[in-house]
Write a protein that holds these residues in place. Structure first.
Motif, PDB file in Angstrom:
ATOM      1  N   ARG A 303      -6.702  82.894 -63.605  1.00 38.19           N
ATOM      2  CA  ARG A 303      -7.297  83.158 -62.231  1.00 38.19           C
ATOM      3  C   ARG A 303      -6.519  82.759 -61.137  1.00 38.19           C
ATOM      4  O   ARG A 303      -6.739  83.350 -60.090  1.00 38.19           O
ATOM      5  CB  ARG A 303      -8.603  82.073 -62.340  1.00 38.19           C
ATOM      6  N   LEU A 307      -5.707  84.874 -57.800  1.00 37.28           N
ATOM      7  CA  LEU A 307      -5.685  84.305 -56.522  1.00 37.28           C
ATOM      8  C   LEU A 307      -4.580  84.244 -55.789  1.00 37.28           C
ATOM      9  O   LEU A 307      -4.492  84.882 -54.421  1.00 37.28           O
ATOM     10  CB  LEU A 307      -6.423  82.828 -56.777  1.00 37.28           C
ATOM     11  N   CYS A 316     -11.775  81.976 -51.116  1.00 34.97           N
ATOM     12  CA  CYS A 316     -13.118  81.645 -51.827  1.00 34.97           C
ATOM     13  C   CYS A 316     -13.612  82.357 -52.913  1.00 34.97           C
ATOM     14  O   CYS A 316     -12.996  83.431 -53.022  1.00 34.97           O
ATOM     15  CB  CYS A 316     -14.532  81.372 -50.573  1.00 34.97           C
ATOM     16  N   THR A 317     -14.442  82.125 -53.750  1.00 38.22           N
ATOM     17  CA  THR A 317     -15.158  82.731 -54.680  1.00 38.22           C
ATOM     18  C   THR A 317     -16.748  82.777 -54.459  1.00 38.22           C
ATOM     19  O   THR A 317     -17.250  81.921 -54.028  1.00 38.22           O
ATOM     20  CB  THR A 317     -14.791  82.205 -56.183  1.00 38.22           C
ATOM     21  N   HIS A 318     -17.522  83.967 -54.908  1.00 40.83           N
ATOM     22  CA  HIS A 318     -18.756  83.801 -54.704  1.00 40.83           C
ATOM     23  C   HIS A 318     -19.488  84.736 -55.914  1.00 40.83           C
ATOM     24  O   HIS A 318     -18.808  85.793 -56.526  1.00 40.83           O
ATOM     25  CB  HIS A 318     -19.623  84.246 -53.363  1.00 40.83           C
ATOM     26  N   THR A 319     -20.866  84.534 -56.087  1.00 39.46           N
ATOM     27  CA  THR A 319     -21.390  85.313 -57.053  1.00 39.46           C
ATOM     28  C   THR A 319     -21.542  86.754 -56.640  1.00 39.46           C
ATOM     29  O   THR A 319     -21.425  87.111 -55.492  1.00 39.46           O
ATOM     30  CB  THR A 319     -22.676  84.695 -57.497  1.00 39.46           C
ATOM     31  N   THR A 325     -19.186  79.898 -54.731  1.00 40.20           N
ATOM     32  CA  THR A 325     -18.847  78.863 -55.665  1.00 40.20           C
ATOM     33  C   THR A 325     -17.774  77.949 -55.591  1.00 40.20           C
ATOM     34  O   THR A 325     -17.600  77.047 -56.183  1.00 40.20           O
ATOM     35  CB  THR A 325     -18.803  79.693 -57.067  1.00 40.20           C
ATOM     36  N   SER A 326     -16.896  78.593 -54.762  1.00 44.60           N
ATOM     37  CA  SER A 326     -15.631  77.634 -54.346  1.00 44.60           C
ATOM     38  C   SER A 326     -14.919  77.973 -53.078  1.00 44.60           C
ATOM     39  O   SER A 326     -15.184  79.185 -52.502  1.00 44.60           O
ATOM     40  CB  SER A 326     -14.587  77.852 -55.659  1.00 44.60           C
ATOM     41  N   ASN A 392     -11.279  91.193 -50.737  1.00 41.45           N
ATOM     42  CA  ASN A 392     -11.873  90.787 -51.815  1.00 41.45           C
ATOM     43  C   ASN A 392     -12.129  91.614 -53.163  1.00 41.45           C
ATOM     44  O   ASN A 392     -12.246  92.965 -53.037  1.00 41.45           O
ATOM     45  CB  ASN A 392     -13.598  90.454 -51.352  1.00 41.45           C
ATOM     46  N   ASP A 395     -13.933  90.480 -60.096  1.00 32.97           N
ATOM     47  CA  ASP A 395     -13.072  89.909 -61.427  1.00 32.97           C
ATOM     48  C   ASP A 395     -14.142  89.950 -62.444  1.00 32.97           C
ATOM     49  O   ASP A 395     -15.192  89.366 -62.624  1.00 32.97           O
ATOM     50  CB  ASP A 395     -12.854  88.545 -61.318  1.00 32.97           C
ATOM     51  N   TYR A 402     -17.498  87.546 -60.944  1.00 38.18           N
ATOM     52  CA  TYR A 402     -17.668  86.777 -59.722  1.00 38.18           C
ATOM     53  C   TYR A 402     -16.580  87.559 -58.718  1.00 38.18           C
ATOM     54  O   TYR A 402     -15.678  88.395 -59.078  1.00 38.18           O
ATOM     55  CB  TYR A 402     -17.019  85.208 -59.748  1.00 38.18           C
ATOM     56  N   LEU A 404     -13.526  87.396 -55.911  1.00 40.03           N
ATOM     57  CA  LEU A 404     -12.512  86.617 -55.455  1.00 40.03           C
ATOM     58  C   LEU A 404     -12.154  86.983 -53.972  1.00 40.03           C
ATOM     59  O   LEU A 404     -11.891  88.246 -54.082  1.00 40.03           O
ATOM     60  CB  LEU A 404     -11.280  86.793 -56.458  1.00 40.03           C
TER      61      LEU A 404
END
Length: 565
Positions: A303, A307, A316-319, A325-326, A392, A395, A402, A404
């Motif tokens: 990961r 990144l 950042c990461t998101h669903t 999520t980060s 973006n 992944d 998610y 990235l």
């Protein structure tokens, strides 16, 4: 990948024969400090030569012929290319760099992969003594090579934007932002201790790792206080030994808890003597995540690499539903929002209300195409708008999948572009549109358009008798008078001086006559007397010709209604 493609990628980086730059010099210094080898190069393989973007230990040498270079071999490998003793390798035993200065015995090179994986050069280490790197040193060298590649890519991107910038000041600002983002992405800091004066110097990332303001210059005693007592003693003893005997420093130490968080830092260093005196120099890296997540090391490392590979500074990461999520510190800083305020919430919470309908379209594109690029408008904590240029990727290897996200804050550039566009189409005094914008309006019309032209009567006398400030006030008030009777799509244009035009898209004679009659009926509300004329565009007629026909009607009406001067 063919040599032509590789050379094309190298040329696209626009880095060959450029001046030395602190970021790349910091990477070579960190590589030397990490491995304890005296020579480090960022070498780019170009045609018949290898050219050094940065070098440590070769007394200003900038290039050598390609046919004697070690890097030509290293770029053919995906892995670390290491020769423990060149005199025992038939490929290199008679190489001029082996049999003569700098008498290379030990060589280590990691390919620098840019673009779509093209190996444009290497980050390499050389020593006149045989040797072999340890696994952790090899891993660190790979990370520095990745930092060099990303730095070259972002440097090329920055050069392109710099050419489009409106001033040198803006270019310098973006250059500084690029360097800071790259240092943060690399997560490698540097340090230097003068043995003569005891002065300690930290790079920006080293300040960040210790939670110290960049402008602060800690003493050695202050620096040791950041670590637990036992670990501080280990570091102090290692530095004393390095200063006395030259033994290298290689420690992983635990910092004192801060904000209920403990951190592990990997510190390496060596002694060096040059014209500036004898110093200890080294590198420092936060390895907390590796120690805290040993069971998930493989997944975490993959990961991190993804990144790093795609990073544009803000991460950042998101669903797939858009829940964050980060969020990395750079992204949090751009939004002026604490990480806790964003993580666990939907992207919709930081997207302007009028733009939220676009969120589902963005998520659908990510799922369908596995990636998406563009500019996203977000809301900072203070209500200001931030513009992120993002790329973006989805992944699918993770469970659950998610998104990235990698982005660069282009708010300043975006606002400058809007301001320049506004200045290009609007009159700076009255804020109505200018003649240039009139041409764009007319060009976009698929059918005939109409116009009313206005000329202020005896306006020169206002300026002469009352002054230009009063004249400017009359012009502004006249634009307000014209605008008050317009329908959607109809705009006021200042042609120049005291000449104005009302543009009426898709106009017919009935609308023009009604508008003209309305102005005449309310003429007493205007700040000054005026004359008007109208016209409807004809096929194949220029904008100037249409305006001229309206002007003729204006002058004809003025002669008819006001025969006097």
């Amino acid at each position: 990948m063919t040599e032509d493609v590789r050379q094309s990628v190298l040329d696209s980086l626009r880095i060959l024969d450029s001046d030395p730059e602190p970021f790349f010099d910091a990477l070579t210094r960190a590589a030397c400090a990490m491995a304890g080898m005296p020579i480090a190069l960022i070498s780019l393989v170009d045609g018949e030569r290898q050219w050094f973007k940065s070098q440590v230990g070769l007394d200003g040498m900038r290039q050598t012929p390609r046919d004697i270079s070690f890097c030509t071999w290293a770029i053919d490998s995906d892995a670390v290319f290491e020769i423990e003793d060149t005199t025992r390798d038939p490929r290199f035993s008679d190489n001029p760099l082996v049999v003569g200065a700098p008498n290379v015995r030990h060589y280590v090179g990691v390919p620098i992969q840019a673009g779509a994986g093209s190996r444009v050069g290497t980050l390499c280490l050389l020593s006149p003594e045989p040797g072999r790197l340890r696994p952790n040193e090899r891993e660190a060298l790979r990370g520095l090579a990745e930092a060099a590649a990303r730095g070259m890519e972002q440097r090329a991107m920055l050069l392109t934007r710099m050419e489009e910038a409106v001033s040198l000041h803006a270019r310098l600002q973006r250059s500084q932002a690029f360097l800071e983002q790259t240092n943060t992405a690399a997560k490698v800091g540097g340090w230097e201790l003068s043995l003569a004066t005891g002065e300690l110097a930290w790079t920006r990332e080293t300040h960040v790792l210790h939670g110290v303001q960049e402008g602060d210059a800690p003493s050695l005693r202050h620096a040791l206080a950041f670590y637990l007592d036992e670990h501080a003693r280990q570091l102090e003893e290692a530095m004393d030994a390095c200063a006395a005997t030259g033994s290298p420093i290689d420690l992983t130490l635990k910092t004192r808890p801060k904000d209920n968080r403990e951190a592990w830092l990997h510190i390496v260093g060596r002694r060096t003597t040059d014209a500036a005196g004898t110093r200890l120099i080294g590198a420092i890296q936060d390895v907390t995540a590796q120690r805290a997540a040993l069971e998930a090391l493989a997944q975490s490392e993959a990961r991190y690499r993804r990144l790093f590979q795609h990073s544009m500074g803000l991460i950042c990461t998101h669903t797939l539903e858009g829940v964050v999520t980060s969020l990395n510190p750079a992204a949090s800083l751009s939004l002026r929002r604490p990480e806790a305020e964003v993580i666990g919430h939907s992207l919709a919470a930081i997207i302007p209300l009028e733009k939220r309908s676009q969120l589902q379209d963005y998520l659908a594109r990510i799922i369908e195409n596995q990636s998406d690029s563009g500019v996203m408008e977000l809301v900072a904590e203070d209500g200001s708008r931030r513009f992120w240029m993002y790329h973006n990727v989805l992944d699918n290897e993770a469970d659950p999948p998610y998104v990235l996200g990698h982005a660069q804050d282009v708010t300043t550039q975006h606002l400058q572009e809007i301001q320049l566009q506004e200045l290009a189409i609007r009159d700076p005094l009255t804020r109505c549109f200018n003649r240039r914008y009139l041409g764009e309006l007319a060009h976009d019309q698929l059918s005939a358009w109409g116009c009313l032209v206005f000329d202020l009567d005896h306006f020169k006398e206002v300026n002469d008798q009352l002054g230009h400030a009063e004249g400017d006030a009359v012009l502004i008030a006249f634009v307000e008078f014209l605008s008050a009777r317009l329908q959607p799509g109809e705009v006021v244009v200042r042609l120049g001086g005291d000449e104005f035009l009302v543009f009426v898209p898709g106009a017919n004679l009935e609308r023009l006559q009604a508008l003209e009659a309305s102005y005449a009926e309310h003429a007493s509300q205007a700040p000054i007397r005026f004359s008007a004329g109208c016209a409807i565009s004809r096929a194949a007629e220029t904008v100037a010709d249409t305006i001229n026909r309206a002007d003729l009607k204006l002058y004809e009406r003025r002669r008819r209604e006001r025969p006097g001067p």
